[in-house]
Enzyme design. Structure first.
Site, short mmCIF file in Angstrom:
data_model
loop_
_atom_site.label_atom_id
_atom_site.label_comp_id
_atom_site.label_asym_id
_atom_site.label_seq_id
_atom_site.Cartn_x
_atom_site.Cartn_y
_atom_site.Cartn_z
N SER A 34 -6.82 -2.93 -5.67
CA SER A 34 -6.00 -1.76 -4.41
C SER A 34 -5.02 -2.77 -4.36
O SER A 34 -4.85 -3.33 -3.60
CB SER A 34 -6.67 -1.17 -3.52
OG SER A 34 -8.42 -0.73 -3.93
N ASP A 77 -7.18 -3.10 6.11
CA ASP A 77 -7.23 -2.82 4.34
C ASP A 77 -7.71 -1.26 5.08
O ASP A 77 -8.26 -0.68 3.91
CB ASP A 77 -8.67 -3.49 3.90
CG ASP A 77 -8.86 -4.87 4.16
OD1 ASP A 77 -7.46 -4.94 4.27
OD2 ASP A 77 -10.16 -5.69 4.06
N ASN A 93 -0.32 -5.46 0.59
CA ASN A 93 -1.78 -5.80 0.38
C ASN A 93 -2.05 -5.82 -0.62
O ASN A 93 -1.90 -5.14 -1.59
CB ASN A 93 -2.17 -5.97 1.79
CG ASN A 93 -3.63 -6.41 1.44
OD1 ASN A 93 -3.33 -8.66 1.14
ND2 ASN A 93 -4.58 -6.08 1.86
N HIS A 113 -5.99 -5.38 -2.10
CA HIS A 113 -7.58 -6.05 -1.54
C HIS A 113 -8.59 -5.95 -2.71
O HIS A 113 -8.08 -5.24 -3.84
CB HIS A 113 -7.67 -5.06 -0.65
CG HIS A 113 -9.02 -5.39 -0.03
ND1 HIS A 113 -9.55 -6.24 1.06
CD2 HIS A 113 -10.24 -4.66 -0.47
CE1 HIS A 113 -10.83 -5.98 1.28
NE2 HIS A 113 -11.23 -5.18 0.53
C1 GRF Z 1 -7.42 -12.02 -3.50
O1 GRF Z 1 -8.38 -11.85 -4.44
C2 GRF Z 1 -6.19 -10.83 -3.42
O2 GRF Z 1 -7.03 -9.83 -3.31
C3 GRF Z 1 -7.29 -11.07 -1.78
O3 GRF Z 1 -7.29 -12.44 -2.10
C4 GRF Z 1 -7.53 -13.21 -2.66
C5 GRF Z 1 -6.06 -13.83 -3.30
O4 GRF Z 1 -5.94 -14.62 -4.26
N1 GRF Z 1 -6.63 -10.58 -0.74
P1 GRF Z 1 -5.40 -15.55 -4.33
O5 GRF Z 1 -5.02 -16.69 -3.43
O6 GRF Z 1 -3.78 -15.12 -5.05
O7 GRF Z 1 -5.59 -16.23 -6.19
#
Ligand code: GRF
Length: 221
Positions: free
Chosen positions: A142, A151, A113, A115
């Site tokens: 991260s 998370d 993932n 974050h």
């Molecule tokens: C990103 O900020 C990611 O860190 C979080 O969700 C957002 C997704 O953005 N988990 P995108 O759809 O990839 O533009």
């Protein structure tokens, strides 16, 4: 998944715009990821990222939550869809549903993932606003393995930058997104090349267990 054979077939789960998913597709195209995105799945049929993936020729699948369905039932359907795609690595890229513990455990060691914070700071939502409220000097993103704790899984790589006095949540969101689009393809590339594994709960990079995430400083445009 056997640790002997690197996971080259990748499923990406999204809920929204899919900019990280596109960064991963570009990573495959330029050879940073020696793997293939075999399916993009979304709980949101209208997710912009699904249309973008389809336009790139990637198989897509919408799996909306059905009324009366439990989270467990939904995640069993999701698991079947991922297995049907032949994916060996599951990459969450803005997937906004909390995943059932059995689903997470099933894909443990092969689910990543990203974050938008420097974990363990600011788990959950609204990270950019919370960084400003807390007066943090640095912020970033991260990439971590997924465990049942939201998370909370072990981090592999963090990209960070200095927070400026004139930053607002939107300027931080944009700056952190730029970091995400660099670090996520890099980590997925490491996994697909067999350089990164989760061994006994610790990310292991080129055979070395990471007691701390790798950290990289980014400058601001
Ligand atoms: C990103 O900020 C990611 O860190 C979080 O969700 C957002 C997704 O953005 N988990 P995108 O759809 O990839 O533009």
């Amino acid at each position: 998944m056997s640790s002997a054979r690197p996971p080259r077939r990748i499923a990406v789960l999204i809920s929204g715009t899919g900019s990280n998913m596109l960064a991963l597709l570009e990573g495959c195209a330029r050879g940073e990821i020696t793997g293939e995105i075999v399916r993009v799945l979304s709980d949101q049929p209208q997710a912009a990222g699904l249309a973008k993936a389809a336009a790139c020729g990637v198989p897509v699948q919408a799996l909306p939550f059905e009324s009366g369905e439990s989270r467990h039932e939904h995640d069993l359907r999701l698991r079947s869809a991922i297995e049907d795609s032949g994916a060996e690595l599951v990459v969450l890229a803005g997937y906004m549903r909390i995943l059932d513990e059995q689903f997470v455990n099933h894909f443990a060691t092969r689910m990543l993932n990203i974050h938008p914070s420097l974990l363990p700071r600011h788990k959950g939502l609204h990270t950019h606003r919370r960084v400003l409220e807390a007066g943090d000097a640095t912020h970033g993103a991260s990439v971590h393995y997924v465990t049942p704790e939201l998370d909370g899984g072990p981090c592999v790589l963090q990209g960070y930058l200095a927070v400026r006095p004139d930053d607002d949540a939107e300027s931080l969101r944009l700056a952190v997104h730029r970091i995400e689009h660099v670090i996520y393809p890099r980590v997925v590339g490491w996994a697909a090349a067999g350089r990164l594994q989760l061994v006994e709960g610790l990310p292991t990079f080129d055979g070395v267990p990471l007691q701390q995430p790798i950290r990289e400083e980014f400058s601001r445009a």
